[in-house]
Scaffold this motif. Structure first.
Motif, PDB file in Angstrom:
ATOM      1  N   SER A 209       0.838  -1.205   0.000  1.00  0.00           N
ATOM      2  CA  SER A 209       0.000   0.000   0.000  1.00  0.00           C
ATOM      3  C   SER A 209       0.869   1.250   0.000  1.00  0.00           C
ATOM      4  CB  SER A 209      -0.949   0.013   1.205  1.00  0.00           C
ATOM      5  OG  SER A 209      -0.228  -0.035   2.418  1.00  0.00           O
ATOM      6  N   TRP A 210       0.290   2.336  -0.543  1.00  0.00           N
ATOM      7  CA  TRP A 210       0.984   3.613  -0.689  1.00  0.00           C
ATOM      8  C   TRP A 210       0.073   4.767  -0.266  1.00  0.00           C
ATOM      9  CZ3 TRP A 210       0.968  -0.328  -4.190  1.00  0.00           C
ATOM     10  CH2 TRP A 210       2.212  -0.868  -4.585  1.00  0.00           C
ATOM     11  N   SER A 211       0.688   5.909   0.024  1.00  0.00           N
ATOM     12  CA  SER A 211      -0.065   7.109   0.375  1.00  0.00           C
ATOM     13  C   SER A 211      -0.097   8.129  -0.757  1.00  0.00           C
ATOM     14  CB  SER A 211       0.546   7.775   1.620  1.00  0.00           C
ATOM     15  OG  SER A 211       1.854   8.260   1.348  1.00  0.00           O
ATOM     16  N   TYR A 212       0.606   7.857  -1.851  1.00  0.00           N
ATOM     17  CA  TYR A 212       0.649   8.800  -2.973  1.00  0.00           C
ATOM     18  C   TYR A 212      -0.748   8.970  -3.564  1.00  0.00           C
ATOM     19  CZ  TYR A 212       5.401   6.977  -2.506  1.00  0.00           C
ATOM     20  OH  TYR A 212       6.610   6.548  -2.018  1.00  0.00           O
ATOM     21  N   SER A 213      -1.053  10.159  -4.056  1.00  0.00           N
ATOM     22  CA  SER A 213      -2.405  10.469  -4.519  1.00  0.00           C
ATOM     23  C   SER A 213      -2.868   9.536  -5.634  1.00  0.00           C
ATOM     24  CB  SER A 213      -2.479  11.921  -5.002  1.00  0.00           C
ATOM     25  OG  SER A 213      -1.564  12.149  -6.064  1.00  0.00           O
ATOM     26  N   TYR A 214      -1.944   9.065  -6.472  1.00  0.00           N
ATOM     27  CA  TYR A 214      -2.319   8.197  -7.579  1.00  0.00           C
ATOM     28  C   TYR A 214      -2.418   6.723  -7.174  1.00  0.00           C
ATOM     29  CZ  TYR A 214       2.765   7.498  -7.618  1.00  0.00           C
ATOM     30  OH  TYR A 214       4.071   7.236  -7.253  1.00  0.00           O
ATOM     31  N   ALA A 215      -2.065   6.391  -5.933  1.00  0.00           N
ATOM     32  CA  ALA A 215      -2.055   4.986  -5.522  1.00  0.00           C
ATOM     33  C   ALA A 215      -2.654   4.766  -4.139  1.00  0.00           C
ATOM     34  CB  ALA A 215      -0.618   4.446  -5.548  1.00  0.00           C
ATOM     35  N   GLU A 216      -3.323   5.773  -3.593  1.00  0.00           N
ATOM     36  CA  GLU A 216      -3.792   5.669  -2.218  1.00  0.00           C
ATOM     37  C   GLU A 216      -5.123   4.953  -2.067  1.00  0.00           C
ATOM     38  OE1 GLU A 216      -5.930  10.102  -2.175  1.00  0.00           O
ATOM     39  OE2 GLU A 216      -4.405   9.593  -0.685  1.00  0.00           O
TER      40      GLU A 216
END
Length: 271
Positions: A209-216
């Motif tokens: 999981s990621w927090s980036y806007s394109y992968a959140e």
């Protein structure tokens, strides 16, 4: 997905699940400590399995995985507690999110989901399930403590879990098998009264999981299956059982008033 594989052949990336569809499944519960017995030369667990759960909490989805064959937390019913790899907003003993989106709203879209594997082993057609929908059956477990626990890694240099080989901001690694045959842990099938007969499968589970806007807004799940038994495995199928429910944390019996589905764009495709 249909594959045939021999001993030690790895079915790499058997499934990568993009949980954009708000998924789920059923009834996995910790059982009392119990020893296991060997079965046809398969690996055995000599003590209580080190069953754990851990929640992804870095992105806009909060999602719970386990190291014993299922994901989600049976939201609002025998729900798993936060115990391991606590993240922001989590305290030990609090209820674990099942598939909460947007994060922090208390809105969940999942009861529970589980891995199902079926194949032909010798002359037997066998199926092992991480959890079934109605019979309280669990047939996949990790090793006993101190082994078998969930491993967490992060590519964030500020994280206590930082690792150079981390893929995402929160990697969760789990390994478990279907080889435990003690009927305290893997009871007889309630339909045909047959004891659990393992395929001899080891599951290597990875989630990211990621927090980036394109992968959140999604979680990635990756499964690798390894034949650890003495026989070849043929005509293997893998599936994800999903029980999707839509409700808020404050709503009792939220499963009774909703209809869940999926977008046709994400339908399973045969490999």
């Amino acid at each position: 997905m249909y594959k045939s594989f021999r001993k030690h052949f790895r079915l790499s990336k058997a499934a990568i699940l993009l949980l954009l569809i708000m998924a789920a499944t059923t009834f996995g519960m910790n059982k009392p400590s119990q020893t296991s017995v060997d079965h046809d030369g398969l690996a055995k667990i000599a003590a209580a399995p080190n069953s754990q759960n851990c929640s992804h909490r870095v992105g806009n989805v909060w999602f719970t995985i386990t190291n014993w064959g299922f994901f989600g937390s049976q939201f609002n019913q025998d729900q798993l507690k936060e115990m391991y790899c606590l993240g922001p907003g989590a305290t030990s003993g609090s209820l674990a999110p099942s598939f909460e989106f947007p994060a922090g709203t208390g809105v969940n879209y999942l009861f529970q989901g589980a891995l199902w594997i079926g194949a032909v082993v010798g002359e037997d057609t066998l199926v092992s399930v991480g959890a079934d929908g109605w019979q309280h059956i669990n047939e996949m477990y990790p090793q006993s403590a101190p082994n078998g626990g969930i491993v967490q890694k992060s590519n964030r240099r500020s994280s206590e879990f930082y690792s150079e080989d981390a893929v995402s901001e929160q990697d969760l690694f789990a390994e478990y098998t279907d080889t435990l045959v003690d009927d305290t842990w893997t009871p007889r099938d309630p339909m045909d009264n047959r004891p659990h007969k393992p395929l001899g499968i080891k599951v290597l589970q990875r989630s990211y999981s990621w927090s980036y806007s394109y992968a959140e807004d999604f979680i990635l799940l990756d499964y690798r299956l390894v034949n650890i038994g003495p026989k070849d495995i043929n005509k293997a199928y893998m599936a994800l059982y999903v029980d999707a429910d839509n409700w808020h944390a404050s709503t009792p019996n939220g499963f009774a008033d909703d209809i869940s589905g999926y977008h046709s764009r994400y339908r399973h495709r045969r490999a």
